[in-house]
Design an enzyme around this catalytic site. Structure first.
Site, short mmCIF file in Angstrom:
data_model
loop_
_atom_site.label_atom_id
_atom_site.label_comp_id
_atom_site.label_asym_id
_atom_site.label_seq_id
_atom_site.Cartn_x
_atom_site.Cartn_y
_atom_site.Cartn_z
CG ASN A 1 -1.93 1.07 1.34
OD1 ASN A 1 -1.73 2.01 0.43
ND2 ASN A 1 -2.69 1.00 2.34
CE LYS B 1 0.35 3.11 6.64
NZ LYS B 1 -1.03 3.65 6.41
NE ARG C 1 -6.30 1.33 -0.05
CZ ARG C 1 -6.88 1.90 1.35
NH1 ARG C 1 -5.84 1.62 2.27
NH2 ARG C 1 -7.86 2.40 1.32
CG HIS D 1 -12.80 3.96 2.77
ND1 HIS D 1 -13.53 5.08 3.22
CD2 HIS D 1 -11.63 4.36 3.06
CE1 HIS D 1 -12.69 6.24 3.37
NE2 HIS D 1 -11.46 5.71 3.41
CG HIS E 1 -13.65 2.81 6.53
ND1 HIS E 1 -12.92 1.78 6.41
CD2 HIS E 1 -12.63 3.96 6.57
CE1 HIS E 1 -11.58 1.93 6.23
NE2 HIS E 1 -11.48 3.39 6.34
NE ARG F 1 -8.83 12.71 2.75
CZ ARG F 1 -8.99 11.32 2.55
NH1 ARG F 1 -9.82 10.71 1.71
NH2 ARG F 1 -8.09 10.53 2.95
CB ILE G 1 -12.77 6.97 14.59
CG1 ILE G 1 -11.35 7.76 14.38
CG2 ILE G 1 -13.87 7.54 15.54
CD1 ILE G 1 -11.69 9.08 13.43
CD GLU H 1 -8.87 -0.50 4.12
OE1 GLU H 1 -8.23 -0.61 5.34
OE2 GLU H 1 -9.18 0.35 3.65
P1 ADP Z 1 -6.04 5.21 8.21
O1 ADP Z 1 -5.78 3.84 8.03
O2 ADP Z 1 -6.80 5.84 7.09
O3 ADP Z 1 -4.84 6.06 8.46
P2 ADP Z 1 -7.18 4.34 10.69
O4 ADP Z 1 -8.16 3.41 10.40
O5 ADP Z 1 -5.80 3.82 11.17
O6 ADP Z 1 -6.68 5.37 9.48
O7 ADP Z 1 -7.78 5.50 11.83
C1 ADP Z 1 -7.00 6.63 12.23
C2 ADP Z 1 -7.93 7.45 13.27
O8 ADP Z 1 -8.32 6.49 14.22
C3 ADP Z 1 -7.19 8.61 13.82
O9 ADP Z 1 -7.99 9.84 13.91
C4 ADP Z 1 -7.09 7.96 15.18
O10 ADP Z 1 -6.96 9.06 16.19
C5 ADP Z 1 -8.24 7.19 15.45
N1 ADP Z 1 -8.08 6.30 16.66
C6 ADP Z 1 -7.40 5.16 16.75
N2 ADP Z 1 -7.36 4.68 17.73
C7 ADP Z 1 -8.24 5.46 18.80
C8 ADP Z 1 -9.17 5.56 19.93
N3 ADP Z 1 -8.39 4.65 20.83
N4 ADP Z 1 -9.81 6.52 20.50
C9 ADP Z 1 -10.22 7.54 19.32
N5 ADP Z 1 -9.54 7.44 18.04
C10 ADP Z 1 -8.72 6.46 17.74
#
Ligand code: ADP
Length: 403
Positions: free
Chosen positions: A8, A15, A92, A180, A207, A240, A328, A378
């Site tokens: 990715n 990654k 990806r 997504h 998501h 965004r 989140i 994913e």
């Molecule tokens: P991506 O893969 O798109 O980078 P993720 O799915 O890893 O994103 O999500 C990242 C988001 O999840 C960030 O805003 C992070 O703060 C939030 N997040 C991760 N763990 C927690 C938690 N325990 N409480 C609140 N938000 C969290």
């Protein structure tokens, strides 16, 4: 043992994950890694299946100046130190345009078609394609598979696929694609195990990660998404804005004198939770902040999810279940609780204890609409697609006649 490498690639990081192919065709994750700081402060980090550290090393900037260099450094590490030589690589790729409703085995023709979609995802597509091109030229016999974020949404009804603009633009590719898709596809595949009684019904999946969107599914297929032509639309995200009146863009150009690339940077990097809070794009930091603007950004995030749930419920003509996934959605007890409160009118009542312990089903037993947390994967989805295409490719093709 045969392995599949999943890649990715973003603008400054690559990654990767390695999956072992077991005898019965099942996939077992072996390691996760990433090379970040490409072109600035390159650093390779990797951990094994149980999270044990495998590597954490810095490189001089000239050793990892771009994505192809990152691929060859990471590839050499896998081969020389772990003796991992993948039988195929799954990538990806954010945009499959109107052409690709399924993953595809890569060849030079596919690459040139995918390059045509770079204008539809300028901050993602060129980076996604960079490792594909470098592997294709260095290892032309290595099977590579492109898996698209758009593919899961490709059989939307034309009503959901159009903007109200002249049809010629739709023909050119200006469509509501949705993104997504690999995450939603994974959730759709998990749901029959998690909640068979609702998997065949109408489900809204949220998501909620750095990027965020929601998908309306009927019987495991996407019928509507909050995202459209690009991954800018819909919910407010880390950086965004989500849905925004196009008149605002015209205003920025005509009256604030911003150039197209300034507007692009602004929309992808400076808006959303970061722009609204002035504190952070990271939900954990916003939740920990005492700044009232951080609280407002969270309020806005939750409010817009509530609005979008109403829209998707209308697309489905009712809902049978609601699912949270991604960073989140999988981790924030309080955001889940606040969203559920907003959706009480739909018949959702959370069980605070089940929510707090991150149970799979977090709604009360008398909640008319059950609510689930389904952690997404994913990369596993990409590895599965890659293995499937690889097996199809190596099976003797059935003799068929041209129709
Ligand atoms: P991506 O893969 O798109 O980078 P993720 O799915 O890893 O994103 O999500 C990242 C988001 O999840 C960030 O805003 C992070 O703060 C939030 N997040 C991760 N763990 C927690 C938690 N325990 N409480 C609140 N938000 C969290």
């Amino acid at each position: 043992m045969d392995t599949i490498l999943v890649v990715n690639a973003g603008s400054s990081s690559v990654k990767f994950q390695v999956f072992a192919v077991e005898g019965d065709g099942r996939l077992q994750r072996q390691l996760k890694g990433q090379m970040d700081g490409i072109g600035s402060r390159p650093r390779l980090r990797a951990s094994g299946a149980s999270g044990e550290p495998l590597a954490d090393r810095a490189y001089p900037i000239e050793a990892v100046a771009d994505i192809p260099a990152a691929m060859s450094v990471a590839g050499a590490w896998l081969k020389d130190e772990l003796n991992i030589r993948p039988i195929a690589v799954g990538h990806r790729v954010v945009h499959g345009g109107a052409d690709y409703a399924h993953p595809v085995l890569i060849d030079p023709v596919v690459v040139s078609r995918l390059e045509r979609y770079a204008p539809l995802a300028p901050l993602h597509q060129p980076h996604n394609l960079a490792p594909i091109k470098s592997l294709l030229s260095n290892f032309p016999a290595l099977p590579q598979v492109a898996c698209f974020d758009t593919a899961f949404h490709r059989d939307h009804d034309p009503l959901a696929d159009h903007y109200a603009i002249p049809h010629q633009l739709h023909a050119e590719g200006v469509r509501r694609y949705g993104f997504h898709g690999l995450s939603y596809e994974y959730v759709a595949k998990r749901l029959p195990q998690v909640a068979p009684e609702v998997a065949v019904g109408r489900v809204i999946v949220a998501h909620l990660g750095s990027g965020a969107s929601m998908c309306a599914m009927r019987a495991g297929r996407s019928v509507e998404s909050t995202m459209g032509f690009t991954a800018l639309d819909g919910l407010a995200m880390g950086t965004r804005p989500g849905q925004i009146d196009p008149g605002v863009i015209l205003y920025l150009i005509a009256f604030n004198g911003m150039s197209v690339s300034q507007v692009q940077d602004f929309l992808y990097r400076d808006c959303g939770l970061k722009g609204l809070s002035g504190v952070s794009n990271d939900m954990r930091e916003l939740e920990a902040s005492a700044d009232p603007r951080a609280a407002f950004a969270i309020d806005y995030f939750v409010y817009r999810i509530g609005l979008s749930a109403g829209m998707l419920a209308a697309a489905l003509q009712g809902i049978d279940a609601f699912v949270f996934t991604a960073g989140i959605g999988e981790n924030s007890v309080s955001i889940r609780a606040r969203i559920a409160e907003r959706l009480a009118w739909l018949g959702i009542v959370l069980d605070p204890a089940e929510n707090a312990r991150h149970a799979t089903r977090i709604s009360r037993s008398d909640s008319r609409i059950p609510v689930y947390v389904v952690p997404t994967d994913e990369e596993l989805m990409i590895a599965q697609h890659t293995l499937t295409l690889l097996m199809n490719q190596t099976l003797p093709s059935p003799k068929s006649e041209r129709i």
